[in-house]
Motif scaffolding. Sequence first.
Motif, mmCIF file in Angstrom:
data_model
loop_
_atom_site.group_PDB
_atom_site.id
_atom_site.type_symbol
_atom_site.label_atom_id
_atom_site.label_comp_id
_atom_site.label_asym_id
_atom_site.label_seq_id
_atom_site.Cartn_x
_atom_site.Cartn_y
_atom_site.Cartn_z
ATOM 1 N N ILE A 17 0.829 -1.216 0.000
ATOM 2 C CA ILE A 17 0.000 0.000 0.000
ATOM 3 C C ILE A 17 0.862 1.264 0.000
ATOM 4 O O ILE A 17 0.632 2.176 -0.803
ATOM 5 C CB ILE A 17 -0.974 -0.040 1.192
ATOM 6 C CG1 ILE A 17 -2.025 -1.138 0.967
ATOM 7 C CG2 ILE A 17 -1.648 1.302 1.378
ATOM 8 C CD1 ILE A 17 -2.991 -1.296 2.119
ATOM 9 N N PRO A 18 1.894 1.407 0.895
ATOM 10 C CA PRO A 18 2.743 2.606 0.791
ATOM 11 C C PRO A 18 3.466 2.725 -0.547
ATOM 12 O O PRO A 18 3.625 3.831 -1.075
ATOM 13 C CB PRO A 18 3.734 2.429 1.954
ATOM 14 C CG PRO A 18 3.052 1.537 2.909
ATOM 15 C CD PRO A 18 2.250 0.597 2.077
ATOM 16 N N GLY A 23 4.187 5.635 -5.504
ATOM 17 C CA GLY A 23 4.218 5.676 -6.964
ATOM 18 C C GLY A 23 3.148 6.579 -7.545
ATOM 19 O O GLY A 23 3.408 7.317 -8.510
ATOM 20 N N GLY A 24 1.957 6.556 -6.951
ATOM 21 C CA GLY A 24 0.906 7.465 -7.430
ATOM 22 C C GLY A 24 1.248 8.929 -7.195
ATOM 23 O O GLY A 24 0.967 9.788 -8.039
ATOM 24 N N LEU A 28 1.754 11.867 -10.083
ATOM 25 C CA LEU A 28 1.097 13.173 -10.107
ATOM 26 C C LEU A 28 2.122 14.303 -10.213
ATOM 27 O O LEU A 28 1.866 15.319 -10.877
ATOM 28 C CB LEU A 28 0.249 13.347 -8.845
ATOM 29 C CG LEU A 28 -0.988 12.447 -8.724
ATOM 30 C CD1 LEU A 28 -1.686 12.671 -7.392
ATOM 31 C CD2 LEU A 28 -1.958 12.697 -9.880
ATOM 32 N N VAL A 29 3.279 14.132 -9.553
ATOM 33 C CA VAL A 29 4.309 15.175 -9.629
ATOM 34 C C VAL A 29 4.901 15.256 -11.026
ATOM 35 O O VAL A 29 5.133 16.352 -11.556
ATOM 36 C CB VAL A 29 5.400 14.896 -8.572
ATOM 37 C CG1 VAL A 29 6.589 15.826 -8.775
ATOM 38 C CG2 VAL A 29 4.837 15.083 -7.173
ATOM 39 N N THR A 30 5.160 14.119 -11.639
ATOM 40 C CA THR A 30 5.767 14.132 -12.971
ATOM 41 C C THR A 30 4.846 14.746 -14.032
ATOM 42 O O THR A 30 5.328 15.156 -15.095
ATOM 43 C CB THR A 30 6.139 12.707 -13.397
ATOM 44 O OG1 THR A 30 4.989 11.852 -13.279
ATOM 45 C CG2 THR A 30 7.261 12.161 -12.526
ATOM 46 N N LEU A 203 7.718 1.782 -8.473
ATOM 47 C CA LEU A 203 6.869 1.730 -7.284
ATOM 48 C C LEU A 203 5.453 1.288 -7.625
ATOM 49 O O LEU A 203 4.832 0.518 -6.876
ATOM 50 C CB LEU A 203 6.851 3.101 -6.606
ATOM 51 C CG LEU A 203 8.135 3.517 -5.883
ATOM 52 C CD1 LEU A 203 8.037 4.951 -5.403
ATOM 53 C CD2 LEU A 203 8.411 2.577 -4.712
ATOM 54 N N LEU A 204 4.927 1.767 -8.742
ATOM 55 C CA LEU A 204 3.581 1.343 -9.139
ATOM 56 C C LEU A 204 3.538 -0.162 -9.427
ATOM 57 O O LEU A 204 2.600 -0.857 -9.007
ATOM 58 C CB LEU A 204 3.123 2.140 -10.356
ATOM 59 C CG LEU A 204 2.785 3.615 -10.124
ATOM 60 C CD1 LEU A 204 2.437 4.299 -11.435
ATOM 61 C CD2 LEU A 204 1.636 3.756 -9.138
#
Length: 337
Positions: A17-18, A23-24, A28-30, A203-204
């Motif tokens: 979950i972390p 990764g999410g 969003l930042v990228t 991470l995703l």
Amino acid sequence: MRFVRVIAGVVLLVVGIPALFAGGGLWLVTRHADPGGAFAARFETVRTPGHAVVVTDLDRLLRQEAPFARSAQTRLRVDARTTGGPAFVGLAPTAEVRGWLEAVPHATVRRVALARGPLPVRLDPAGPAAGTPGVATADGPVTPLGRPFWVREGIGSLEWSADDLAGEPMSLVVMRPDGGADLALDLRAELRAGWTGPATWGLLAIGVLLMVGAALLLLRPVRPREVIFVVEPDQVPVLAGRLGVTSLSGLGPRQPDPTPSLPARQLAPVGSGVPERSRSAIGATRAATLADLDEQVRLPRPPEVTLSLAWPPADTDEPTARPVAVPPGDGPPGGGG
């Protein structure tokens, strides 16, 4: 085994979950990067009556305000312009810059806050007061060009990596190329991080795989356990009745018995009369307790005997002897004559 699967599934959830959320967040930042993969930010207009704006320890400032800019595969670029054209930007050891600008009015950057819109810059005055006549150094007028201590320098822009800041402290200096006072700087910073893309998708992918593994472990159906009953042969009907089936032959494969079965012992009533039907010494069923008996146990009845009070008995096989005549004088004593 079920307990081990539950513990492993919970551990995968705690890690997955972390990783999925991280990764999410990076994804969003990228999305805010430009087509070239760079993150750009504008600063508020920096004004000072001195000759230069100095970041005394550039690595410490980045560690406090933007630690992600100090990682490997990260490059920073600063674009600077004055009202008269491109500004000079140089990177040099802190001790060299301090000795060079010690007698020159300038300003040091205390903090750069990360915020939406133009980033605010907080300055502290340093050196002698502005307007002091005869501002000069031991080497001549305050001009940054041609100084031997610059590690990196440029006109209008300067780019460096985290490796350039390793070792001794480095200072970033922004000023006019001619060293004039009364600065009004328009600054813009750009960051390129080569690790954001691989880290985001890694991470995703790890988060999704861990979540799938946890779901397989926690939602796996439990296989029914095979139950084996070991009972005596005469208890088989009782067990079949408890299980609600008519026979236990359909519950599992029937295995041949290598030893022949012995006939049940029989009890025969002892005594005269008509013998009753023989009863099995070991009944077809045996109750576990007295409460499980369907009916009371009946003992075998004794043979029937006919009692007759008629005298003489009728239908005797032997003839009865004739009565003996008794003389009158032979009566019992005390009897009448």
